[in-house]
Design a protein around this motif. Structure first.
Motif, mmCIF file in Angstrom:
data_model
loop_
_atom_site.group_PDB
_atom_site.id
_atom_site.type_symbol
_atom_site.label_atom_id
_atom_site.label_comp_id
_atom_site.label_asym_id
_atom_site.label_seq_id
_atom_site.Cartn_x
_atom_site.Cartn_y
_atom_site.Cartn_z
ATOM 1 N N ALA A 55 0.833 -1.208 0.000
ATOM 2 C CA ALA A 55 0.000 0.000 0.000
ATOM 3 C C ALA A 55 0.864 1.253 0.000
ATOM 4 C CB ALA A 55 -0.929 -0.008 1.208
ATOM 5 N N LEU A 56 1.947 1.233 0.773
ATOM 6 C CA LEU A 56 2.815 2.414 0.837
ATOM 7 C C LEU A 56 3.468 2.695 -0.508
ATOM 8 C CD1 LEU A 56 4.587 2.151 4.303
ATOM 9 C CD2 LEU A 56 3.027 3.933 3.524
ATOM 10 N N ARG A 57 3.829 1.647 -1.217
ATOM 11 C CA ARG A 57 4.464 1.844 -2.522
ATOM 12 C C ARG A 57 3.552 2.656 -3.440
ATOM 13 N NH1 ARG A 57 5.137 -3.106 -3.580
ATOM 14 N NH2 ARG A 57 7.118 -3.283 -2.474
ATOM 15 N N LYS A 58 2.264 2.413 -3.340
ATOM 16 C CA LYS A 58 1.290 3.151 -4.145
ATOM 17 C C LYS A 58 0.960 4.514 -3.538
ATOM 18 C CE LYS A 58 -3.501 2.873 -5.786
ATOM 19 N NZ LYS A 58 -4.737 2.030 -5.814
ATOM 20 N N ASN A 59 0.747 4.545 -2.225
ATOM 21 C CA ASN A 59 0.307 5.779 -1.578
ATOM 22 C C ASN A 59 1.370 6.872 -1.591
ATOM 23 O OD1 ASN A 59 -2.277 4.887 -0.946
ATOM 24 N ND2 ASN A 59 -1.638 3.988 1.003
ATOM 25 N N LEU A 60 2.637 6.507 -1.528
ATOM 26 C CA LEU A 60 3.696 7.506 -1.521
ATOM 27 C C LEU A 60 3.808 8.245 -2.855
ATOM 28 C CD1 LEU A 60 6.448 5.632 0.527
ATOM 29 C CD2 LEU A 60 5.113 7.628 1.249
ATOM 30 N N GLU A 61 3.122 7.754 -3.866
ATOM 31 C CA GLU A 61 3.085 8.452 -5.157
ATOM 32 C C GLU A 61 1.815 9.290 -5.308
ATOM 33 O OE1 GLU A 61 3.521 5.501 -8.152
ATOM 34 O OE2 GLU A 61 5.597 5.012 -7.622
ATOM 35 N N ASP A 62 0.955 9.236 -4.304
ATOM 36 C CA ASP A 62 -0.300 10.000 -4.297
ATOM 37 C C ASP A 62 -0.053 11.285 -3.518
ATOM 38 O OD1 ASP A 62 -2.795 11.095 -3.716
ATOM 39 O OD2 ASP A 62 -3.772 9.146 -3.520
ATOM 40 N N TRP A 65 -2.505 12.091 -0.634
ATOM 41 C CA TRP A 65 -2.288 11.212 0.512
ATOM 42 C C TRP A 65 -1.015 11.614 1.244
ATOM 43 C CZ3 TRP A 65 1.505 8.007 2.344
ATOM 44 C CH2 TRP A 65 1.145 7.060 3.314
ATOM 45 N N LEU A 66 0.028 11.872 0.487
ATOM 46 C CA LEU A 66 1.314 12.218 1.079
ATOM 47 C C LEU A 66 1.223 13.509 1.887
ATOM 48 C CD1 LEU A 66 4.260 11.283 1.218
ATOM 49 C CD2 LEU A 66 4.715 12.667 -0.817
ATOM 50 N N GLU A 67 0.507 14.501 1.357
ATOM 51 C CA GLU A 67 0.365 15.765 2.078
ATOM 52 C C GLU A 67 -0.421 15.569 3.370
ATOM 53 O OE1 GLU A 67 -1.294 20.341 1.461
ATOM 54 O OE2 GLU A 67 -1.541 18.865 -0.137
ATOM 55 N N ARG A 68 -1.479 14.770 3.320
ATOM 56 C CA ARG A 68 -2.280 14.528 4.515
ATOM 57 C C ARG A 68 -1.455 13.849 5.610
ATOM 58 N NH1 ARG A 68 -4.908 10.187 6.525
ATOM 59 N NH2 ARG A 68 -4.607 8.929 4.653
ATOM 60 N N VAL A 69 -0.704 12.832 5.227
ATOM 61 C CA VAL A 69 0.095 12.098 6.208
ATOM 62 C C VAL A 69 1.246 12.964 6.728
ATOM 63 C CG1 VAL A 69 1.612 10.095 6.526
ATOM 64 C CG2 VAL A 69 -0.557 9.849 5.301
ATOM 65 N N ALA A 70 1.869 13.719 5.850
ATOM 66 C CA ALA A 70 2.984 14.569 6.274
ATOM 67 C C ALA A 70 2.512 15.627 7.267
ATOM 68 C CB ALA A 70 3.638 15.230 5.065
ATOM 69 N N ARG A 71 1.344 16.207 7.010
ATOM 70 C CA ARG A 71 0.810 17.219 7.938
ATOM 71 C C ARG A 71 0.465 16.600 9.283
ATOM 72 N NH1 ARG A 71 -0.473 22.193 5.938
ATOM 73 N NH2 ARG A 71 -0.444 22.449 3.668
ATOM 74 N N ARG A 90 11.326 9.206 10.381
ATOM 75 C CA ARG A 90 10.992 9.315 8.971
ATOM 76 C C ARG A 90 9.512 9.019 8.748
ATOM 77 N NH1 ARG A 90 14.358 5.551 5.038
ATOM 78 N NH2 ARG A 90 12.949 4.016 5.961
ATOM 79 N N LEU A 91 8.935 9.719 7.767
ATOM 80 C CA LEU A 91 7.535 9.535 7.421
ATOM 81 C C LEU A 91 7.251 8.063 7.118
ATOM 82 C CD1 LEU A 91 5.135 11.596 6.942
ATOM 83 C CD2 LEU A 91 5.591 11.256 4.508
ATOM 84 N N ALA A 92 6.116 7.585 7.619
ATOM 85 C CA ALA A 92 5.633 6.232 7.350
ATOM 86 C C ALA A 92 6.553 5.154 7.907
ATOM 87 C CB ALA A 92 5.411 6.021 5.858
ATOM 88 N N THR A 93 7.071 5.385 9.109
ATOM 89 C CA THR A 93 7.803 4.346 9.834
ATOM 90 C C THR A 93 6.778 3.533 10.623
ATOM 91 O OG1 THR A 93 9.767 5.744 10.038
ATOM 92 C CG2 THR A 93 9.588 3.881 11.551
#
Length: 257
Positions: A55-62, A65-71, A90-93
């Motif tokens: 899922a992360l492999r796909k979501n990290l290109e979205d 999604w990336l902005e929401r998780v980073a915030r 690091r993000l998504a550990t």
């Protein structure tokens, strides 16, 4: 119900789950602390449907999604930094369970202790120097008769002068950036030059000649801001932008984390 995992935001010391009562992480999940060997990992539950390897492999290109998780990640790190020395992770550990979190703390223990010692009682400040765009020089001679005697030589002379002036302006801009960096480094514990941000990302108009982070003792924050103001006044033709205090992302994040 989807399988759950533990999302790691940061590592700190002296912080308990009770200290984080009422605060939430991603998807409004309650924050918890996993203590181990004198370190406290701040975590929350996340769905593996969203955070497993595939899922992360796909979501990290979205980007959305990336902005929401980073915030969300940054919001938690900032909250933890208000309570104690903080090493952002690091993000998504993600770990499957608390046992995995403790294994990570074992693996990174010495580096985390050193990072927390380095940033305790200190915060990060961002400083950018942006040169204002200059209007291109114009010459009335270019509108004259280009076939008149000496017109070609005059044109080449103007072009050479313009090239020399651009070089001088660039050198002056770099000197202004260096003056700001070195002046602030004298009142900071540490400084780091970062890659200048693209104007499309920063939203700033002009040429960024300095993008730096400084680690500053909390008790020196007012002094740092004062020196920055003095340097900004001396940086004629440039804008000096100072922001902070922030969690020490540039000085406490483990590269291997």
């Amino acid at each position: 119900m989807a399988d759950r995992a533990r999302y790691l935001y940061a590592v700190t010391r002296g912080v308990t789950t009770a200290d984080l009562a009422g605060r939430t992480g991603l998807d409004d999940a309650p924050l918890e602390v996993v203590p181990h060997r004198g370190l406290d990992a701040v975590v929350s539950d996340v769905d593996l449907d969203e955070f497993d390897e595939d899922a992360l492999r796909k979501n990290l290109e979205d980007l959305a999604w990336l902005e929401r998780v980073a915030r969300g990640h940054d919001d938690v790190v900032r909250a933890v930094a208000e309570l104690g020395p903080t090493a952002p992770l690091r993000l998504a550990t993600v770990c499957l369970a608390d046992a995995g979190v403790r294994r990570r703390l074992d693996e990174w223990h010495d580096g985390l202790v050193a990072a927390l010692d380095r940033v305790e009682g200190r915060a990060e400040w961002s400083v950018k120097v942006v040169e204002r765009d200059r209007a291109p020089a114009t010459s009335g001679g270019e509108r004259g008769d280009s076939t008149s005697p000496g017109a070609g030589a005059a044109y080449l002379l103007r072009k050479r002068q313009e090239t020399e002036q651009r070089a001088q302006d660039e050198d002056a801009a770099l000197r202004r950036a260096d003056d700001v960096y070195h002046g602030l480094a004298e009142v900071a514990v540490a400084g780091r030059r970062l890659r200048p941000q693209d104007a499309r990302l920063s939203g700033l108009t002009g040429t960024m000649t300095l993008n730096a982070a400084f680690l500053v003792d909390d008790e020196d924050a007012d002094k740092f801001a004062g020196v920055a103001q003095e340097l900004a006044g001396a940086a004629e033709g440039a804008e000096v932008l100072v922001a902070g205090p922030w969690p020490p992302y540039s000085f406490a994040t483990l590269e291997e984390a």
